[in-house]
Design a protein around this motif. Structure first.
Motif, PDB file in Angstrom:
ATOM      1  N   TYR A  25      26.003  59.527  68.373  1.00 17.51           N
ATOM      2  CA  TYR A  25      26.020  60.836  68.278  1.00 17.51           C
ATOM      3  C   TYR A  25      24.946  61.304  66.994  1.00 17.51           C
ATOM      4  O   TYR A  25      25.147  62.473  66.680  1.00 17.51           O
ATOM      5  CB  TYR A  25      27.232  61.463  67.980  1.00 17.51           C
ATOM      6  CG  TYR A  25      28.391  61.053  68.857  1.00 17.51           C
ATOM      7  CD1 TYR A  25      28.189  60.898  70.122  1.00 17.51           C
ATOM      8  CD2 TYR A  25      29.391  60.453  68.141  1.00 17.51           C
ATOM      9  CE1 TYR A  25      29.236  60.419  71.090  1.00 17.51           C
ATOM     10  CE2 TYR A  25      30.467  59.509  69.029  1.00 17.51           C
ATOM     11  CZ  TYR A  25      30.349  59.590  70.278  1.00 17.51           C
ATOM     12  OH  TYR A  25      31.192  59.146  71.332  1.00 17.51           O
ATOM     13  N   ARG A  26      23.962  60.578  66.750  1.00 18.68           N
ATOM     14  CA  ARG A  26      22.952  60.806  65.532  1.00 18.68           C
ATOM     15  C   ARG A  26      23.477  61.619  64.407  1.00 18.68           C
ATOM     16  O   ARG A  26      23.127  62.253  63.632  1.00 18.68           O
ATOM     17  CB  ARG A  26      22.032  61.791  66.132  1.00 18.68           C
ATOM     18  CG  ARG A  26      20.722  61.673  65.356  1.00 18.68           C
ATOM     19  CD  ARG A  26      19.494  61.558  66.010  1.00 18.68           C
ATOM     20  NE  ARG A  26      18.263  61.364  64.992  1.00 18.68           N
ATOM     21  CZ  ARG A  26      17.258  61.248  65.306  1.00 18.68           C
ATOM     22  NH1 ARG A  26      16.623  61.263  66.705  1.00 18.68           N
ATOM     23  NH2 ARG A  26      16.088  61.050  64.518  1.00 18.68           N
ATOM     24  N   ARG A  27      24.829  61.002  64.206  1.00 13.76           N
ATOM     25  CA  ARG A  27      25.615  61.429  63.148  1.00 13.76           C
ATOM     26  C   ARG A  27      24.913  61.166  61.775  1.00 13.76           C
ATOM     27  O   ARG A  27      24.437  60.105  61.726  1.00 13.76           O
ATOM     28  CB  ARG A  27      27.001  60.812  62.951  1.00 13.76           C
ATOM     29  CG  ARG A  27      28.039  61.356  64.020  1.00 13.76           C
ATOM     30  CD  ARG A  27      28.896  62.526  63.655  1.00 13.76           C
ATOM     31  NE  ARG A  27      29.375  63.119  64.621  1.00 13.76           N
ATOM     32  CZ  ARG A  27      30.330  62.703  65.189  1.00 13.76           C
ATOM     33  NH1 ARG A  27      30.992  61.718  65.088  1.00 13.76           N
ATOM     34  NH2 ARG A  27      31.004  63.506  66.273  1.00 13.76           N
ATOM     35  N   LYS A  28      24.918  61.927  60.789  1.00 11.70           N
ATOM     36  CA  LYS A  28      24.345  61.577  59.518  1.00 11.70           C
ATOM     37  C   LYS A  28      25.129  60.927  58.569  1.00 11.70           C
ATOM     38  O   LYS A  28      25.500  61.590  57.433  1.00 11.70           O
ATOM     39  CB  LYS A  28      23.618  63.002  58.883  1.00 11.70           C
ATOM     40  CG  LYS A  28      22.724  63.684  59.809  1.00 11.70           C
ATOM     41  CD  LYS A  28      22.232  65.053  59.101  1.00 11.70           C
ATOM     42  CE  LYS A  28      21.264  65.772  60.290  1.00 11.70           C
ATOM     43  NZ  LYS A  28      20.121  66.499  59.787  1.00 11.70           N
ATOM     44  N   VAL A  29      25.189  59.907  58.798  1.00  7.93           N
ATOM     45  CA  VAL A  29      26.155  59.045  57.935  1.00  7.93           C
ATOM     46  C   VAL A  29      25.694  57.911  57.095  1.00  7.93           C
ATOM     47  O   VAL A  29      26.271  57.322  56.325  1.00  7.93           O
ATOM     48  CB  VAL A  29      27.232  58.168  59.163  1.00  7.93           C
ATOM     49  CG1 VAL A  29      28.189  59.057  59.692  1.00  7.93           C
ATOM     50  CG2 VAL A  29      26.680  57.299  59.949  1.00  7.93           C
ATOM     51  N   LEU A  30      24.337  57.615  57.240  1.00  8.25           N
ATOM     52  CA  LEU A  30      23.618  56.658  56.483  1.00  8.25           C
ATOM     53  C   LEU A  30      22.998  57.157  55.143  1.00  8.25           C
ATOM     54  O   LEU A  30      21.982  57.241  55.033  1.00  8.25           O
ATOM     55  CB  LEU A  30      22.510  56.104  57.302  1.00  8.25           C
ATOM     56  CG  LEU A  30      22.713  55.596  58.781  1.00  8.25           C
ATOM     57  CD1 LEU A  30      21.336  55.003  59.527  1.00  8.25           C
ATOM     58  CD2 LEU A  30      23.840  54.261  58.673  1.00  8.25           C
ATOM     59  N   VAL A  31      24.043  57.533  54.476  1.00  7.97           N
ATOM     60  CA  VAL A  31      23.905  58.156  53.000  1.00  7.97           C
ATOM     61  C   VAL A  31      24.188  57.151  51.970  1.00  7.97           C
ATOM     62  O   VAL A  31      25.024  56.210  52.263  1.00  7.97           O
ATOM     63  CB  VAL A  31      24.536  59.567  52.797  1.00  7.97           C
ATOM     64  CG1 VAL A  31      23.743  60.481  54.051  1.00  7.97           C
ATOM     65  CG2 VAL A  31      25.941  59.529  53.355  1.00  7.97           C
ATOM     66  N   SER A  32      24.141  57.574  50.771  1.00  7.50           N
ATOM     67  CA  SER A  32      24.422  56.561  49.590  1.00  7.50           C
ATOM     68  C   SER A  32      25.806  56.432  49.650  1.00  7.50           C
ATOM     69  O   SER A  32      26.673  57.450  49.774  1.00  7.50           O
ATOM     70  CB  SER A  32      23.937  57.237  48.324  1.00  7.50           C
ATOM     71  OG  SER A  32      24.005  56.280  47.203  1.00  7.50           O
TER      72      SER A  32
END
Length: 132
Positions: A25-32
């Motif tokens: 779902y192109r979620r913005k989960v790849l964060v620190s």
């Protein structure tokens, strides 16, 4: 210009691929700190597969990876292993990834070859072989 080539018992190669793929779902989960752990896992798995991560960039909603791999093993298998391994490990380590996502990655990805010589140079080389 020097060229890095690699070899196995029966293949000498210089194959690099630009690969892009996204979380479900192109979620913005790849964060620190998930992004840093993802980099570590990519390097670990690539080494296990005898592939090389030449360069990578992790964005919150997608990943760019430049991979060198044996053409006999294939880029599809490398991507499949990288995505499967990192999904399993990250979802175990970061429980927030399991609450809203049925799996970490989409099934699809983009791949393009990256060469050290242009298409025109290769075509000219092939054409000139008769004259040698």
């Amino acid at each position: 210009m020097s060229r890095d080539v690699y070899s196995t018992n029966n293949v000498v190669f210089d194959c690099k691929y630009h690969v892009v793929f996204c979380p479900k779902y192109r979620r913005k989960v790849l964060v620190s700190p998930i992004d840093e752990r993802l980099k570590e896992l990519f390097l670990l798995k690539a080494n296990e597969l005898q592939a090389e991560i030449v360069h990578m960039d992790i964005m919150p909603d997608h990943v760019h990876v430049l991979i060198r791999c044996d053409p006999q093993f294939g880029i599809h298998k490398v991507v499949k292993h990288l995505k499967g391994y990192t999904s399993r490990m990250l979802r175990q380590e970061f429980k927030q990834l399991t609450s809203r996502l049925p799996s970490l990655w989409t099934n699809s990805y983009f791949v393009a070859t990256v060469g050290s010589v242009s298409l025109e140079t290769v075509q000219r080389y092939i054409e000139e072989q008769k004259d040698r």
